[in-house]
Motif scaffolding. Sequence first.
Motif: not given
Length: 85
Positions: A48-50, A55-60, A64-69, A72-76
């Motif tokens: 959905l967010v490219g 990367t989604v697993r890392e964010i969840e 802390g290794g994922s970019s702010l962008g 933010s894309a996943a959160a939005n």
Amino acid sequence: MMERLENRTGRIIPLMDRSVGNDAMAVGQAIRAARRESGLTQTQLGELVGLSDRTVREIEKGGGGSSLGAVSAAANALGLHIAAS
């Protein structure tokens, strides 16, 4: 200054601990909860967010290794908004 997360229902998730690791974990947990509530898999959210499902697993995980962008894309996409106040 207190950072917080607010989801589409207006629920605010305070991020009290100023350490990056703990904030990343709190954000990741909020994203995971919202994704599950939305009925999406990590792969579906990534598509959905490219982002890759990795990367989604890392964010969840809040590593802390994922970019702010990426965060933010996943959160939005899930109706979450990261705000500092």
